[in-house]
Design a protein around this motif. Structure first.
Motif, PDB file in Angstrom:
ATOM      1  N   LEU A 202      41.156   8.835  -7.400  1.00  0.00           N
ATOM      2  CA  LEU A 202      42.372   9.561  -7.013  1.00  0.00           C
ATOM      3  C   LEU A 202      42.712   9.284  -5.544  1.00  0.00           C
ATOM      4  O   LEU A 202      43.881   9.047  -5.195  1.00  0.00           O
ATOM      5  CB  LEU A 202      42.152  11.066  -7.233  1.00  0.00           C
ATOM      6  CG  LEU A 202      43.360  11.983  -7.068  1.00  0.00           C
ATOM      7  CD1 LEU A 202      44.420  11.691  -8.113  1.00  0.00           C
ATOM      8  CD2 LEU A 202      42.938  13.451  -7.162  1.00  0.00           C
ATOM      9  N   ILE A 203      41.672   9.274  -4.688  1.00  0.00           N
ATOM     10  CA  ILE A 203      41.868   9.007  -3.256  1.00  0.00           C
ATOM     11  C   ILE A 203      42.420   7.586  -3.061  1.00  0.00           C
ATOM     12  O   ILE A 203      43.380   7.377  -2.312  1.00  0.00           O
ATOM     13  CB  ILE A 203      40.533   9.193  -2.479  1.00  0.00           C
ATOM     14  CG1 ILE A 203      40.225  10.681  -2.317  1.00  0.00           C
ATOM     15  CG2 ILE A 203      40.593   8.521  -1.096  1.00  0.00           C
ATOM     16  CD1 ILE A 203      38.843  10.986  -1.756  1.00  0.00           C
ATOM     17  N   ASN A 204      41.834   6.619  -3.745  1.00  0.00           N
ATOM     18  CA  ASN A 204      42.267   5.226  -3.589  1.00  0.00           C
ATOM     19  C   ASN A 204      43.690   4.993  -4.086  1.00  0.00           C
ATOM     20  O   ASN A 204      44.441   4.234  -3.486  1.00  0.00           O
ATOM     21  CB  ASN A 204      41.295   4.278  -4.310  1.00  0.00           C
ATOM     22  CG  ASN A 204      39.958   4.198  -3.589  1.00  0.00           C
ATOM     23  OD1 ASN A 204      39.888   4.349  -2.373  1.00  0.00           O
ATOM     24  ND2 ASN A 204      38.878   4.009  -4.337  1.00  0.00           N
ATOM     25  N   VAL A 205      44.047   5.663  -5.190  1.00  0.00           N
ATOM     26  CA  VAL A 205      45.427   5.545  -5.712  1.00  0.00           C
ATOM     27  C   VAL A 205      46.413   6.121  -4.703  1.00  0.00           C
ATOM     28  O   VAL A 205      47.428   5.496  -4.375  1.00  0.00           O
ATOM     29  CB  VAL A 205      45.565   6.252  -7.087  1.00  0.00           C
ATOM     30  CG1 VAL A 205      47.036   6.377  -7.487  1.00  0.00           C
ATOM     31  CG2 VAL A 205      44.810   5.482  -8.156  1.00  0.00           C
ATOM     32  N   THR A 206      46.097   7.324  -4.190  1.00  0.00           N
ATOM     33  CA  THR A 206      46.980   7.964  -3.196  1.00  0.00           C
ATOM     34  C   THR A 206      47.058   7.115  -1.933  1.00  0.00           C
ATOM     35  O   THR A 206      48.129   6.952  -1.341  1.00  0.00           O
ATOM     36  CB  THR A 206      46.459   9.382  -2.845  1.00  0.00           C
ATOM     37  OG1 THR A 206      46.139  10.058  -4.037  1.00  0.00           O
ATOM     38  CG2 THR A 206      47.504  10.182  -2.084  1.00  0.00           C
TER      39      THR A 206
END
Length: 364
Positions: A202-206
């Motif tokens: 989720l962090i990498n996508v954001t």
């Protein structure tokens, strides 16, 4: 343990006090904070959003003076003193810039101010329309210290009232980013495994979506406006906080005091909140100062694009947007003044961030 942490706090405070730019930035930020809260008390134009327009005196140079005739409204203003101080006067009075006036018998004759050397229109009105039948006290010379903008509004008042948005967006955005970031980072770092993998995905996508693009998408979903921008900016800033907290917790959870806390039977929530987080807050505080600066820049960029705070609300970014073409029209100060305000506030937060990093670096 508490005695040691107190002495470390005192040491950090002493180191911070020795940093001239850090202390200077701190006082500058406090000053801007006071100005933004009590903007209407300091602003020469205390009307709501400092939005008193006089098209006859648009784009005048700093220090411009003109006689201003105020025609009082017949409507009653039931605003409370609190409302006036924090949200501006709901001004129903009419202000007219005049080039000359005479009071004879029961009549006031005045010439409206006309720019470009044109002859102003002469008008008359009975003195009886003024309270106490006295017109003289309603004609005063007004000085525009920063000049007027393209709508004839007082630029100094707009700058002071505009400080409010830039200053508070930092607070709200950093607050939202800290709540989400610390929660996500703590869970990912402490529990590891699949929980960590999901949160990191989720962090990498954001992280991969450009900040401004993400803010624009959130703003369009929530609608244009003041609070929507605050939330949108906050929702894009939690990623950096989460990554730092996760990294710190991964290294801290192997420490002996965490093992001891587990042995004593404390639950995970207590170990994270009472034992780990207080020991890893230094880098989070430094990141918060940098996020403050980033939030101010993002809000200014959004206002410049027209999807930030909406007119007639005063915002430094919107003021640059309104006047950037005046840079080549010989009146660059209309865009430079709000630009310098953004620059100085961002610079102050970056300097205080550097000073905090140096002060909180125990190894140093």
């Amino acid at each position: 343990m508490s005695h040691k942490s107190n002495s470390l706090k005192q040491l950090a405070l002493q180191k911070f006090k020795k940093n001239f730019w850090g202390v200077f930035s701190f006082y500058f930020i406090v000053l801007v904070g006071l100005v933004s809260v009590f903007a209407y008390a300091f602003a020469p134009d205390s009307s709501q959003y400092a939005n008193q327009m006089h098209l006859a005196i648009h784009s005048k140079r700093p220090g411009f003076k003109v006689a201003m005739l105020t025609i009082p409204s017949q409507l009653e203003n039931n605003q409370s003193a609190f409302d006036k101080l924090f949200f501006g006067k709901k001004n129903a009075d009419t202000e007219i810039p005049v080039s000359q006036y005479t009071i004879q018998d029961d009549l006031l004759s005045y010439k409206e101010y006309a720019s470009d050397g044109l002859e102003g229109v002469e008008k008359t009105m009975p003195i009886s329309e003024f309270p106490n039948h006295s017109a003289a006290s309603y004609i005063k010379e007004k000085t525009f210290l920063f000049g007027t903008d393209k709508y004839g509004r007082d630029l100094l008042s707009r700058v002071l009232v505009g400080a409010r948005i830039s200053f508070f967006i930092g607070f709200v955005a950093v607050f939202i980013s800290l709540i989400i970031g610390i929660f996500m980072g703590s869970v990912a770092g402490y529990f590891g495994g699949k929980v960590d993998a999901v949160i990191m995905w989720l962090i990498n996508v954001t992280w991969s979506i450009p900040t401004l693009l993400l803010v624009i998408a959130i703003t369009l979903a929530l609608g244009k406006g003041f609070w929507q921008v605050f939330i949108a900016v906050g929702l894009t800033m939690w990623v950096e906080v989460a990554r730092v907290v996760r990294g710190q917790i991964i290294s801290a959870k192997e420490m002996q005091y965490v093992t001891a806390a587990r042995a004593l039977g404390y639950n995970n929530f207590r170990i994270i909140t009472k034992h780990i987080l207080p020991n890893i807050m230094a880098p989070v505080i430094v990141i918060s100062a940098a996020n403050f600066a980033a939030a101010i820049l993002i809000e200014s960029g959004l206002s410049f694009l027209g999807i930030g705070a909406q007119p007639p609300m005063a915002s430094w970014g919107a003021m640059i947007k309104d006047h950037y073409n005046y840079i080549i029209l010989g009146k660059p100060y209309l865009a430079i003044i709000p630009g310098l305000c953004i620059m100085s506030l961002v610079m102050a937060f970056m300097l205080i961030g550097n000073a905090l990093r140096d002060a909180l670096d125990v190894k140093g």
